[in-house]
Design an enzyme around this catalytic site. Sequence first.
Site, mmCIF file in Angstrom:
data_model
loop_
_atom_site.group_PDB
_atom_site.id
_atom_site.type_symbol
_atom_site.label_atom_id
_atom_site.label_comp_id
_atom_site.label_asym_id
_atom_site.label_seq_id
_atom_site.Cartn_x
_atom_site.Cartn_y
_atom_site.Cartn_z
ATOM 1 N N ASP A 267 0.811 -1.222 0.000
ATOM 2 C CA ASP A 267 0.000 0.000 0.000
ATOM 3 C C ASP A 267 0.840 1.265 0.000
ATOM 4 O O ASP A 267 0.357 2.338 -0.370
ATOM 5 C CB ASP A 267 -0.889 0.034 1.259
ATOM 6 C CG ASP A 267 -1.669 -1.253 1.431
ATOM 7 O OD1 ASP A 267 -2.171 -1.761 0.416
ATOM 8 O OD2 ASP A 267 -1.769 -1.752 2.567
ATOM 9 N N GLU A 317 6.858 10.749 8.066
ATOM 10 C CA GLU A 317 6.594 10.851 6.621
ATOM 11 C C GLU A 317 5.399 9.986 6.211
ATOM 12 O O GLU A 317 4.584 10.396 5.384
ATOM 13 C CB GLU A 317 7.848 10.481 5.820
ATOM 14 C CG GLU A 317 9.080 11.348 6.100
ATOM 15 C CD GLU A 317 8.837 12.856 6.062
ATOM 16 O OE1 GLU A 317 7.904 13.323 5.370
ATOM 17 O OE2 GLU A 317 9.578 13.583 6.756
ATOM 18 N N CYS A 372 -6.944 0.799 -0.292
ATOM 19 C CA CYS A 372 -5.901 -0.232 -0.193
ATOM 20 C C CYS A 372 -5.600 -0.632 1.247
ATOM 21 O O CYS A 372 -5.007 -1.681 1.481
ATOM 22 C CB CYS A 372 -4.625 0.221 -0.910
ATOM 23 S SG CYS A 372 -3.742 1.577 -0.104
ATOM 24 N N GLU A 394 -8.011 -12.219 0.633
ATOM 25 C CA GLU A 394 -6.895 -12.350 -0.294
ATOM 26 C C GLU A 394 -5.987 -11.127 -0.132
ATOM 27 O O GLU A 394 -6.460 -10.007 -0.112
ATOM 28 C CB GLU A 394 -7.498 -12.386 -1.703
ATOM 29 C CG GLU A 394 -6.743 -13.115 -2.776
ATOM 30 C CD GLU A 394 -5.863 -14.269 -2.326
ATOM 31 O OE1 GLU A 394 -6.393 -15.300 -1.915
ATOM 32 O OE2 GLU A 394 -4.648 -14.138 -2.402
ATOM 33 N N ASP A 400 -5.536 -3.119 -9.249
ATOM 34 C CA ASP A 400 -5.876 -4.067 -10.333
ATOM 35 C C ASP A 400 -5.878 -3.364 -11.682
ATOM 36 O O ASP A 400 -6.199 -2.210 -11.761
ATOM 37 C CB ASP A 400 -7.254 -4.680 -10.070
ATOM 38 C CG ASP A 400 -7.198 -5.532 -8.799
ATOM 39 O OD1 ASP A 400 -8.203 -5.609 -8.102
ATOM 40 O OD2 ASP A 400 -6.118 -6.086 -8.535
#
EC number: 3.4.24.-
Length: 400
Positions: A267, A317, A372, A394, A400
């Site tokens: 991510d 950050e 995400c 999953e 995607d």
Amino acid sequence: FPYQGSSIILESGNVNDYEVVYPRKVTALPKGAVQQKYEDAMQYEFKVNGEPVVLHLEKNKGLFSKDYSEIHYSPDGRRITTHPLVEDHCYYRGHIRNDADSTASISACNGLKGHFKLRGETYLIEPMKISNSEAHAVYKYENVEKEDEAHKMCGVTQNWESYEPIKKASQLIVSTEFQRYMEIVIVVDHSMYTKYKGDSDKIKAWVYEMINTISESYRYLYIDIIVSALEMWSEKDLINVETSAENTLKSFGEWRAKDLIHRISHDNAQLLTATDFDGPTIGLAYVASMCDPKRSVGVVQDHSSVNHLVAITLAHEIAHNLGVHHDEGSCSCGSGYTCIMSPVINSEVIKYFSDCSYIQCREYISKENPPCILNKPLRTDTVSTPVSGNELLEAGKDYD
């Protein structure tokens, strides 16, 4: 402190004032339990200021993703990916017994190294370099000789940010629905690889200790930090790493979108570099950019021999990516403490996000709901832990 001697050279630098302690392990395994190299829970006894303390530690089981990988490059430029077994790792978090406000973040790989908070004071602990000895040094960060006294700052300025009025913390409703899961890739550039003399074990230990530290801070924001991969640019840099943090950040984001994102499910990516950025800047990240292929990134200078200080820069950050701005005057994380989102890194151990950071992060997640970080990734210990079917989501889902 009943300290011995004067100065001592430790991994974190020259320490002027320290106490020698001999941590004694007091954990008893249940009958019939299988002995792991590093148990799920451990306790150590030692004395601080002459007072006995019991340090209770629990393994940070969510530290690595199920498909955690390590990547380096061969001299002829081939990418080599391995999937090391990381279930039996040695990174722990915990507290001091009978001190409700205490916290601890410790690696137990070779002795105890890390920090703990006891009666409101933060102490660092690390093994002393004495062969065949259990001796550890306990000291406060203020007793580490500073390499240089210059201010070190985050490069995010107001033109990068868009300030909006902030709600009061009491106006936000918090529930478990707010829990988010951030899978992160750490990229170590060639200058950093060279700084640690190509010792990949040393680099891994340095990075893991940092992630263990920041995962403790992020619990307050209801965010789990999980390491998806560690990539080392062992032969050469794959982007142009410049002294301009802004140019390096832009190049790194473009490289992530074009390359990294297509081979590792994650991510957010952060670049660690030994390059000395221009001016006082030691880190830079895009603001409110989580899940964006090019902008869910940050760059961090490995600016101190004290692991905790670099870890806090990394935490800072990443928080920018989560829509969190620099703290202003009225922001607080407890009386007398400097908070993680202070624009200047000063010479003290920082551990907490402020009330402002908490509110900004919650507002960003509520408004933008970056997709995400919604899924709970499979943890390394899933195999041995009974979970309900709906938790087995999953992991390979990012863009995607």
